[in-house]
Scaffold this motif. Sequence first.
Motif, short mmCIF file in Angstrom:
data_model
loop_
_atom_site.label_atom_id
_atom_site.label_comp_id
_atom_site.label_asym_id
_atom_site.label_seq_id
_atom_site.Cartn_x
_atom_site.Cartn_y
_atom_site.Cartn_z
N LEU A 517 -21.60 40.33 -3.01
CA LEU A 517 -20.92 40.54 -4.29
C LEU A 517 -20.66 42.02 -4.55
N ARG A 518 -21.56 42.88 -4.11
CA ARG A 518 -21.30 44.32 -4.23
C ARG A 518 -20.06 44.70 -3.39
N LYS A 519 -19.98 44.14 -2.18
CA LYS A 519 -18.83 44.43 -1.31
C LYS A 519 -17.54 43.94 -1.96
N ALA A 520 -17.57 42.71 -2.49
CA ALA A 520 -16.37 42.14 -3.12
C ALA A 520 -15.92 43.00 -4.30
N TYR A 521 -16.88 43.44 -5.11
CA TYR A 521 -16.56 44.23 -6.31
C TYR A 521 -16.02 45.61 -5.94
N SER A 522 -16.52 46.16 -4.82
CA SER A 522 -16.02 47.47 -4.38
C SER A 522 -14.57 47.37 -3.92
N LEU A 523 -14.18 46.19 -3.43
CA LEU A 523 -12.81 45.98 -2.95
C LEU A 523 -11.85 45.64 -4.08
N PHE A 524 -12.39 44.96 -5.12
CA PHE A 524 -11.49 44.47 -6.18
C PHE A 524 -12.29 44.32 -7.47
N LYS A 525 -11.98 45.14 -8.45
CA LYS A 525 -12.71 45.12 -9.72
C LYS A 525 -12.19 43.98 -10.60
N ASP A 526 -12.43 42.76 -10.16
CA ASP A 526 -11.95 41.57 -10.86
C ASP A 526 -12.99 41.09 -11.87
N GLN A 527 -12.54 40.49 -12.98
CA GLN A 527 -13.47 40.03 -14.03
C GLN A 527 -14.43 38.96 -13.52
N GLU A 528 -13.94 38.05 -12.67
CA GLU A 528 -14.82 36.98 -12.18
C GLU A 528 -15.88 37.54 -11.24
N ILE A 529 -15.46 38.47 -10.38
CA ILE A 529 -16.44 39.11 -9.48
C ILE A 529 -17.46 39.90 -10.31
N ALA A 530 -16.98 40.57 -11.36
CA ALA A 530 -17.89 41.32 -12.24
C ALA A 530 -18.91 40.38 -12.89
N ALA A 531 -18.44 39.21 -13.33
CA ALA A 531 -19.35 38.23 -13.95
C ALA A 531 -20.41 37.79 -12.96
N HIS A 532 -19.99 37.50 -11.73
CA HIS A 532 -20.93 37.04 -10.70
C HIS A 532 -21.93 38.13 -10.31
N LEU A 533 -21.41 39.35 -10.08
CA LEU A 533 -22.29 40.45 -9.68
C LEU A 533 -23.28 40.77 -10.81
N GLY A 534 -22.78 40.77 -12.03
CA GLY A 534 -23.68 41.01 -13.17
C GLY A 534 -24.78 39.97 -13.24
N GLU A 535 -24.43 38.70 -12.99
CA GLU A 535 -25.44 37.63 -13.07
C GLU A 535 -26.52 37.79 -12.02
N ILE A 536 -26.11 38.08 -10.75
CA ILE A 536 -27.13 38.21 -9.71
C ILE A 536 -28.02 39.43 -9.96
N LEU A 537 -27.43 40.51 -10.47
CA LEU A 537 -28.24 41.68 -10.83
C LEU A 537 -29.22 41.35 -11.94
N TRP A 538 -28.78 40.56 -12.91
CA TRP A 538 -29.63 40.19 -14.05
C TRP A 538 -30.84 39.37 -13.59
N VAL A 539 -30.57 38.37 -12.76
CA VAL A 539 -31.69 37.50 -12.32
C VAL A 539 -32.61 38.23 -11.36
N MET A 540 -32.13 39.31 -10.74
CA MET A 540 -32.98 40.11 -9.86
C MET A 540 -33.63 41.26 -10.63
#
Length: 572
Positions: A517-540
């Motif tokens: 998800l970090r790789k995906a977000y670095s390639l494309f700052k999309d809202q859905e990717i941001a939501a997913h990356l934020g969620e995994i960071l939160w649970v970790m």
Amino acid sequence: MTLLAKFGLIVAALFIVSCTLTPVQQTPASTPTQQQTDYQSPRETRSFEKETLYELLVAEFANKRGRPDLALGHYQKQAHITKDAQVTARATQIAQQMGAQQAILDTSMLWIDIEPDNVHARVTATLQLLKYKQFDQALDQVEALLDLSSTLKYDQLLRNTTRANATQRSQIIQRLTSIIKKHPNNAQLWAIKAMLENSNNLMTDATNSIMQALTIKPDYTHAILFNSGLLIKLGKNTKALNYLEQQSKTYPLDKNLGIAYSKVLAKRKDHPKLSKQLGTLAENFPNDPSVLLSTAQIAQSTQLIAIAKKHLNLLIERDQLTIEAHNFLAQIAAGEDDFDAAAEHLKMIKPGPGYTAAQIKIASIQQRQGNIEAARETLQSAQQLAPDETLAFQLAEAELYSKDEQHQKAINILNIIINKKPEATSALYMRAMAYAELNQYQQMEKDLRIVLKFQPNNTAALNALGYTLADHNNRLEEATNLIEKAYALSPKDPAIIDSLGWLKYRMGDNEAALLLLRKAYSLFKDQEIAAHLGEILWVMDQKEEAQAIWQNGLETTPDSVIIRKAMKRLTQ
């Protein structure tokens, strides 16, 4: 049928074959590797056995009836039987038209055996051997060509040597060194050697080789540009810029050099020098519309909008590249939020090339302005003037409704398309996405599976179906197969990387999910990717970074439902 009529048909048929085989001097199929080759005298025709004539006749009729595969089979067979140069040349031509790579290699090598001095045959064989990475055999052909023609673009012919690995490149360099001893004044050989040495990080050797090329041919554009690139790679940026400036002044009528210098200035954001250089190019090439278009693009990329508009309007005044100019001016106007001006430019593109895309853009502007009915009318009117583009206009209309969240209306239009053309994969995929917005996932899956039936390697369909299964925590093994296949086909697609990361998260592999998800977000700052990356960071338990990612996503897309849902679900 009378005997005379039969005889007439036979004569006509043989005339077709003889016309095909008559030794007309043809230019090889638009390859950049050749300029004019040395003149070759017309070949003498020869007579054939009846069986050969019959097969060639069948081949020509098969080709005219849309069966080039049958034509190639007959010609390839007869090429080996007859060892005739014209038959072999025709077999090579048909193989090239089909893109039958192995057949091209086979027939071109046979052609060389028959006519060793034929430049076209050897160029064709060289390109195929390079394609198959048979580098040593390709260089055998280059050695022969060097004795046959001094006008070939050997640097372009050999550029596929860059596909070699480091060990192969070393072997090619060694072979080129030997060839250069026989042809020391061929600047192009020195340049290709420099390119390979650069790829192997032999920077001193590369510099020496490219300087040899420039000593032989000081105005060699490719070598000048390559040398400036070497200087940049060596960290000598200022020297590279000064060198390009000097060379562009020395050769002011070399447009490629002038445009390259402009691009370097644009990258450095040196607006004063760039403005002057763009003006110089426009003055030096007043009758070359491609220069005005290129300078406009460079100007627009550095926010020199006045220069871009000036050059584009000059194109329109001169009635040159008007479609490109109006499209570009529309893009500039839209960037300035002047959507009315953008639409006016697009309306200047009349039925013909570029018309369909222009009308769809006009409709998109109208939809963005909140006038979806006007947008629909634009598309329907355009359809009347360009009925052959009906499918494109219908898909555009469906997309308008989807963007306006009128998904059922979009589905209704897509139904019309699919009922007429069940294999219309674009319509099926779009309808699947519309069904997903209406939470009709069974219908979505059905459409996506039809798409995959017609196009098993459609990465968008593979990813959409796999992601939907993963998102619903359902049939994860199947989701894995679908997404991993999509990832194998398109490993740099951020949407697919996001899906794979989300799948790993659903399967409990948080560490792998976070990396993806970090790789995906670095390639494309999309809202859905941001939501997913934020969620995994939160649970970790990396909550501060999760909040920062979500906030960045909301700055880009303030009305993002998916980010707000994730934040609400996890923080409350």
